[in-house]
Design a protein around this motif. Sequence first.
Motif, short mmCIF file in Angstrom:
data_model
loop_
_atom_site.label_atom_id
_atom_site.label_comp_id
_atom_site.label_asym_id
_atom_site.label_seq_id
_atom_site.Cartn_x
_atom_site.Cartn_y
_atom_site.Cartn_z
N LEU A 54 -3.33 3.43 -1.87
CA LEU A 54 -3.31 2.19 -2.19
C LEU A 54 -4.45 1.16 -2.15
N VAL A 55 -4.07 0.49 -1.10
CA VAL A 55 -3.93 -0.81 -0.08
C VAL A 55 -5.61 -0.79 -0.01
N GLN A 56 -5.59 0.48 0.11
CA GLN A 56 -7.73 1.11 0.85
C GLN A 56 -8.11 0.55 -0.98
N ARG A 57 -7.72 0.94 -1.53
CA ARG A 57 -8.49 0.50 -3.07
C ARG A 57 -8.38 -0.51 -3.32
N VAL A 58 -7.36 -1.50 -3.17
CA VAL A 58 -7.59 -2.29 -3.88
C VAL A 58 -8.24 -3.46 -2.07
N TRP A 59 -8.56 -3.39 -1.02
CA TRP A 59 -8.72 -4.22 0.20
C TRP A 59 -10.00 -2.82 0.11
N GLY A 60 -10.62 -2.10 0.29
CA GLY A 60 -11.58 -0.88 1.07
C GLY A 60 -11.53 -0.16 1.53
N GLU A 61 -12.13 0.63 2.17
CA GLU A 61 -12.08 1.76 3.36
C GLU A 61 -11.92 1.32 4.54
N GLY A 62 -10.40 1.76 4.75
CA GLY A 62 -10.11 1.51 6.48
C GLY A 62 -9.63 -0.30 6.82
N PHE A 63 -9.29 -0.83 5.53
CA PHE A 63 -8.04 -2.02 5.13
C PHE A 63 -7.10 -2.01 5.07
N SER A 64 -6.17 -2.76 5.07
CA SER A 64 -4.36 -2.53 4.79
C SER A 64 -4.83 -4.14 4.25
N SER A 65 -4.67 -5.31 4.37
CA SER A 65 -5.38 -6.08 4.34
C SER A 65 -6.83 -6.79 3.64
N PRO A 66 -6.75 -8.28 2.83
CA PRO A 66 -8.23 -8.66 2.37
C PRO A 66 -8.85 -9.16 4.18
N GLY A 67 -10.00 -8.64 3.19
CA GLY A 67 -11.63 -8.98 3.52
C GLY A 67 -12.01 -7.90 4.37
N GLY A 68 -12.86 -7.47 4.40
CA GLY A 68 -13.74 -6.21 4.22
C GLY A 68 -15.04 -6.50 5.46
N ALA A 69 -15.51 -5.89 5.28
CA ALA A 69 -16.43 -5.64 6.59
C ALA A 69 -17.34 -6.85 6.94
N ASP A 70 -17.99 -7.53 5.14
CA ASP A 70 -18.62 -8.47 5.40
C ASP A 70 -17.76 -9.55 5.91
N TYR A 71 -16.69 -9.63 5.15
CA TYR A 71 -15.80 -10.94 5.38
C TYR A 71 -15.68 -10.87 6.99
N ILE A 72 -15.42 -10.01 7.83
CA ILE A 72 -14.76 -9.71 9.13
C ILE A 72 -16.20 -10.28 9.98
N MET A 73 -17.37 -9.98 9.58
CA MET A 73 -17.91 -10.75 10.03
C MET A 73 -19.03 -11.77 10.58
N ASN A 74 -18.26 -12.10 9.01
CA ASN A 74 -18.77 -14.05 8.63
C ASN A 74 -17.81 -15.02 9.96
N MET A 75 -16.00 -13.68 10.44
CA MET A 75 -14.99 -14.86 11.02
C MET A 75 -15.84 -14.76 12.44
N VAL A 76 -16.16 -13.45 12.81
CA VAL A 76 -16.31 -12.80 13.97
C VAL A 76 -17.20 -13.40 14.69
N ASN A 77 -18.54 -13.79 13.34
CA ASN A 77 -19.91 -14.74 14.44
C ASN A 77 -20.02 -15.76 15.53
N PHE A 78 -17.95 -16.75 15.48
CA PHE A 78 -17.82 -17.58 16.14
C PHE A 78 -17.63 -17.46 17.25
#
Length: 307
Positions: A54-78
């Motif tokens: 269920l959580v992967q259907r809501v948040w994206g494959e491989g994720f259990s909380s909000p934010g997919g790959a693009d979201y993560i990359m925007n964060m770690v650019n710092f």
Amino acid sequence: MLRGKNALRNRLKAWWEGYDLVEKPQHRALDLGLDHDVRYEREREYWETSRLELVQRVWGEGFSSPGGADYIMNMVNFFGLDPAHSVLDLGAGLGGAARTMCENLGVWVTGLEPDADLVEAATALSVKAGMGKKVTIEQFDPDTFNMKAKSIDCVFSKEFLFSVKHKREFLEMVEILLKAKGQFLFTDYVYTQRHMPSGDIKVWIDNEPMGAHPWAMQDYQDVFAELHLDIRVTEDITDSFRSLVTQSWADYIDSLQRKGISPEMAPALVDEVEIWSRRIQAIETGDLRIMRFHVIKKDTEALMSDW
């Protein structure tokens, strides 16, 4: 867009009362030399519980909380990461963030996660993605968290620290394990000020599966000042976080109107909607915000030499 305190519950209730709990299975055709398709439903992996599916259907494959790959990359650019850096992901969940960093930046990532089911699933997903050696997810107890001093370049965490009861001791260990000028980037649920929680926040705290022990902004600022940690960025991301959550749930519930849901997944759906309804209600009090912190460890050896 979903709005209002009970939007998630109301949207789910409207769907529930108007549609049957019958999921259209995802099939693949078998070539049996027949003049029509014979199809079968994909078998679940051994680790794939109803909740994790269920959580992967809501948040994206491989994720259990909000934010997919693009979201993560925007964060770690710092971070300015490259393959020479070592990264620690605290509260790694299903390992989606760790694998995103590995795949896009070539870094080796160690993830730590308290939930044994998530660790098992995250490990399987890393192996499946061909990252079994470069992305390792291990189970840990935040209350006994301990790692080698000055062993990590960057620490990453997403909406996890609020669940840590003994937060000061936990942050002391983060400071110890970071190398000089190492970076700590995290997002968390944070009180706007020290106070007794309101009714909606108390409901959230009393029912949060991970346990909820949020700090106020001033608490973080005070402890970081006492440790060798310099706050470079504090950003209120509440509005974008809330929009991400509500839009993801709206998209998922819309998909249910087309596909339905299997009876065995229905209880997981109800539980997960209740969890996120309580979180959104707590945020909408205005007393709880989602903050992003970017912290740098001071080079204490350089400071001592200057004396």
